[in-house]
Design a protein around this motif. Sequence first.
Motif, PDB file in Angstrom:
ATOM      1  N   GLY A 126       0.806  -1.214   0.000  1.00  0.00           N
ATOM      2  CA  GLY A 126       0.000   0.000   0.000  1.00  0.00           C
ATOM      3  C   GLY A 126       0.837   1.260   0.000  1.00  0.00           C
ATOM      4  O   GLY A 126       0.570   2.203  -0.759  1.00  0.00           O
ATOM      5  N   ILE A 127       1.871   1.302   0.836  1.00  0.00           N
ATOM      6  CA  ILE A 127       2.714   2.500   0.902  1.00  0.00           C
ATOM      7  C   ILE A 127       3.515   2.687  -0.375  1.00  0.00           C
ATOM      8  O   ILE A 127       3.709   3.809  -0.853  1.00  0.00           O
ATOM      9  CB  ILE A 127       3.652   2.431   2.123  1.00  0.00           C
ATOM     10  CG1 ILE A 127       2.846   2.467   3.421  1.00  0.00           C
ATOM     11  CG2 ILE A 127       4.657   3.573   2.097  1.00  0.00           C
ATOM     12  CD1 ILE A 127       1.982   3.707   3.592  1.00  0.00           C
ATOM     13  N   THR A 128       3.968   1.597  -0.977  1.00  0.00           N
ATOM     14  CA  THR A 128       4.690   1.695  -2.254  1.00  0.00           C
ATOM     15  C   THR A 128       3.794   2.299  -3.329  1.00  0.00           C
ATOM     16  O   THR A 128       4.202   3.210  -4.073  1.00  0.00           O
ATOM     17  CB  THR A 128       5.191   0.322  -2.701  1.00  0.00           C
ATOM     18  OG1 THR A 128       6.118  -0.182  -1.729  1.00  0.00           O
ATOM     19  CG2 THR A 128       5.894   0.409  -4.054  1.00  0.00           C
ATOM     20  N   LEU A 129       2.555   1.815  -3.438  1.00  0.00           N
ATOM     21  CA  LEU A 129       1.616   2.366  -4.421  1.00  0.00           C
ATOM     22  C   LEU A 129       1.306   3.832  -4.118  1.00  0.00           C
ATOM     23  O   LEU A 129       1.199   4.655  -5.034  1.00  0.00           O
ATOM     24  CB  LEU A 129       0.330   1.536  -4.433  1.00  0.00           C
ATOM     25  CG  LEU A 129       0.466   0.093  -4.933  1.00  0.00           C
ATOM     26  CD1 LEU A 129      -0.858  -0.647  -4.782  1.00  0.00           C
ATOM     27  CD2 LEU A 129       0.918   0.068  -6.391  1.00  0.00           C
ATOM     28  N   MET A 130       1.186   4.152  -2.837  1.00  0.00           N
ATOM     29  CA  MET A 130       0.882   5.523  -2.464  1.00  0.00           C
ATOM     30  C   MET A 130       2.021   6.465  -2.832  1.00  0.00           C
ATOM     31  O   MET A 130       1.795   7.605  -3.273  1.00  0.00           O
ATOM     32  CB  MET A 130       0.606   5.603  -0.968  1.00  0.00           C
ATOM     33  CG  MET A 130       0.114   6.970  -0.501  1.00  0.00           C
ATOM     34  SD  MET A 130       0.145   7.093   1.297  1.00  0.00           S
ATOM     35  CE  MET A 130       1.925   7.101   1.598  1.00  0.00           C
ATOM     36  N   ARG A 131       3.253   6.014  -2.662  1.00  0.00           N
ATOM     37  CA  ARG A 131       4.399   6.849  -3.030  1.00  0.00           C
ATOM     38  C   ARG A 131       4.359   7.202  -4.517  1.00  0.00           C
ATOM     39  O   ARG A 131       4.622   8.349  -4.901  1.00  0.00           O
ATOM     40  CB  ARG A 131       5.713   6.116  -2.716  1.00  0.00           C
ATOM     41  CG  ARG A 131       6.101   6.086  -1.249  1.00  0.00           C
ATOM     42  CD  ARG A 131       7.398   5.309  -1.091  1.00  0.00           C
ATOM     43  NE  ARG A 131       7.811   5.201   0.299  1.00  0.00           N
ATOM     44  CZ  ARG A 131       8.578   6.092   0.935  1.00  0.00           C
ATOM     45  NH1 ARG A 131       8.974   7.175   0.296  1.00  0.00           N
ATOM     46  NH2 ARG A 131       8.929   5.906   2.199  1.00  0.00           N
ATOM     47  N   PHE A 132       4.035   6.229  -5.356  1.00  0.00           N
ATOM     48  CA  PHE A 132       3.941   6.504  -6.782  1.00  0.00           C
ATOM     49  C   PHE A 132       2.736   7.399  -7.095  1.00  0.00           C
ATOM     50  O   PHE A 132       2.766   8.187  -8.038  1.00  0.00           O
ATOM     51  CB  PHE A 132       3.856   5.190  -7.564  1.00  0.00           C
ATOM     52  CG  PHE A 132       5.171   4.479  -7.682  1.00  0.00           C
ATOM     53  CD1 PHE A 132       6.199   5.010  -8.443  1.00  0.00           C
ATOM     54  CD2 PHE A 132       5.392   3.282  -7.015  1.00  0.00           C
ATOM     55  CE1 PHE A 132       7.420   4.366  -8.548  1.00  0.00           C
ATOM     56  CE2 PHE A 132       6.608   2.629  -7.109  1.00  0.00           C
ATOM     57  CZ  PHE A 132       7.631   3.174  -7.882  1.00  0.00           C
ATOM     58  N   SER A 143      11.737   7.931   6.576  1.00  0.00           N
ATOM     59  CA  SER A 143      11.941   8.473   7.915  1.00  0.00           C
ATOM     60  C   SER A 143      12.862   7.561   8.713  1.00  0.00           C
ATOM     61  O   SER A 143      13.157   6.428   8.316  1.00  0.00           O
ATOM     62  CB  SER A 143      10.596   8.597   8.631  1.00  0.00           C
ATOM     63  OG  SER A 143      10.033   7.321   8.870  1.00  0.00           O
ATOM     64  N   ARG A 144      13.296   8.062   9.868  1.00  0.00           N
ATOM     65  CA  ARG A 144      14.111   7.228  10.750  1.00  0.00           C
ATOM     66  C   ARG A 144      13.320   6.006  11.203  1.00  0.00           C
ATOM     67  O   ARG A 144      13.848   4.896  11.269  1.00  0.00           O
ATOM     68  CB  ARG A 144      14.571   8.043  11.953  1.00  0.00           C
ATOM     69  CG  ARG A 144      15.447   7.257  12.934  1.00  0.00           C
ATOM     70  CD  ARG A 144      15.973   8.136  14.038  1.00  0.00           C
ATOM     71  NE  ARG A 144      16.814   9.205  13.516  1.00  0.00           N
ATOM     72  CZ  ARG A 144      17.371  10.154  14.269  1.00  0.00           C
ATOM     73  NH1 ARG A 144      17.171  10.149  15.581  1.00  0.00           N
ATOM     74  NH2 ARG A 144      18.126  11.084  13.716  1.00  0.00           N
ATOM     75  N   GLY A 145      12.031   6.231  11.482  1.00  0.00           N
ATOM     76  CA  GLY A 145      11.181   5.105  11.869  1.00  0.00           C
ATOM     77  C   GLY A 145      11.055   4.086  10.756  1.00  0.00           C
ATOM     78  O   GLY A 145      11.031   2.877  11.009  1.00  0.00           O
ATOM     79  N   GLY A 146      10.977   4.559   9.515  1.00  0.00           N
ATOM     80  CA  GLY A 146      10.897   3.656   8.375  1.00  0.00           C
ATOM     81  C   GLY A 146      12.148   2.804   8.239  1.00  0.00           C
ATOM     82  O   GLY A 146      12.072   1.611   7.916  1.00  0.00           O
ATOM     83  N   GLU A 189       2.172   7.230   9.462  1.00  0.00           N
ATOM     84  CA  GLU A 189       2.952   8.459   9.298  1.00  0.00           C
ATOM     85  C   GLU A 189       3.074   8.835   7.824  1.00  0.00           C
ATOM     86  O   GLU A 189       2.883  10.005   7.446  1.00  0.00           O
ATOM     87  CB  GLU A 189       4.343   8.257   9.900  1.00  0.00           C
ATOM     88  CG  GLU A 189       5.299   9.425   9.687  1.00  0.00           C
ATOM     89  CD  GLU A 189       6.719   9.101  10.106  1.00  0.00           C
ATOM     90  OE1 GLU A 189       7.619   9.930   9.820  1.00  0.00           O
ATOM     91  OE2 GLU A 189       6.938   8.025  10.708  1.00  0.00           O
ATOM     92  N   TYR A 190       3.369   7.860   6.968  1.00  0.00           N
ATOM     93  CA  TYR A 190       3.511   8.140   5.545  1.00  0.00           C
ATOM     94  C   TYR A 190       2.174   8.524   4.905  1.00  0.00           C
ATOM     95  O   TYR A 190       2.129   9.362   4.002  1.00  0.00           O
ATOM     96  CB  TYR A 190       4.097   6.921   4.825  1.00  0.00           C
ATOM     97  CG  TYR A 190       5.553   6.676   5.140  1.00  0.00           C
ATOM     98  CD1 TYR A 190       6.424   7.736   5.385  1.00  0.00           C
ATOM     99  CD2 TYR A 190       6.069   5.383   5.187  1.00  0.00           C
ATOM    100  CE1 TYR A 190       7.751   7.516   5.672  1.00  0.00           C
ATOM    101  CE2 TYR A 190       7.403   5.159   5.466  1.00  0.00           C
ATOM    102  CZ  TYR A 190       8.246   6.226   5.717  1.00  0.00           C
ATOM    103  OH  TYR A 190       9.571   6.012   5.995  1.00  0.00           O
ATOM    104  N   ILE A 191       1.090   7.921   5.366  1.00  0.00           N
ATOM    105  CA  ILE A 191      -0.231   8.298   4.851  1.00  0.00           C
ATOM    106  C   ILE A 191      -0.513   9.758   5.180  1.00  0.00           C
ATOM    107  O   ILE A 191      -1.014  10.517   4.336  1.00  0.00           O
ATOM    108  CB  ILE A 191      -1.318   7.387   5.439  1.00  0.00           C
ATOM    109  CG1 ILE A 191      -1.183   5.973   4.853  1.00  0.00           C
ATOM    110  CG2 ILE A 191      -2.711   7.946   5.150  1.00  0.00           C
ATOM    111  CD1 ILE A 191      -2.092   4.950   5.512  1.00  0.00           C
ATOM    112  N   GLY A 192      -0.183  10.165   6.401  1.00  0.00           N
ATOM    113  CA  GLY A 192      -0.360  11.567   6.779  1.00  0.00           C
ATOM    114  C   GLY A 192       0.455  12.496   5.909  1.00  0.00           C
ATOM    115  O   GLY A 192      -0.030  13.555   5.479  1.00  0.00           O
TER     116      GLY A 192
END
Length: 208
Positions: A126-132, A143-146, A189-192
Amino acid sequence: MSGLPASATGGPAPAKGVRQAGLWNIANILTMVRLLLVPGFVLLMLHNGGYDEAWRSFAWAAFAIAMITDLFDGHLARTYNLVTDFGKIADPIADKAIMGAALICLSALDDLPWWVTGVILFREIGITLMRFWVIRLGVIPASRGGKLKTLAQGVGVGMYILPLVGPLATLRFWVMAVAVVLTVSTGLEYIGQAFRLRRAARARESGR
């Protein structure tokens, strides 16, 4: 390597007008090696029913090599401007393929609950698709958390691949628990960040 332009991972972006690196560069070759390791890992992991300690150790070695190449190809791509269209597509596929293969094998062998595999794969894809989806609006840097999430996942999954017993078997449970928490929290965090990018883009458009 994130599979996105270097600026998306906090590294320097390629300068405009600079010729894009060729397909056959060291970063892409490492990505290809990681892709080729996926079927080999699955065969090693499931050999002899999936519970042979020697073959599980070989599978761990293949998984570890894949994780190490992920670190090196990203560093090389950022340092030497080796980002290519192939890498942008193949790198995230390779990352998710090796981790997904390991998680699915572990769950199929009843070593890891299916809900853990589902949570991690849903988040990663999901996050990979969202980044694109938002890349034309801006980048979402790692992020550091990532980065801690990636480390915890790699260590946790690696420990589950190995035939551990006693205190180490208990330790891997807690490492995986930390990985799941970081997986969910960094995903939110990335969604935000993605929604903030979209709001900023709409604000710019309305102000024209």
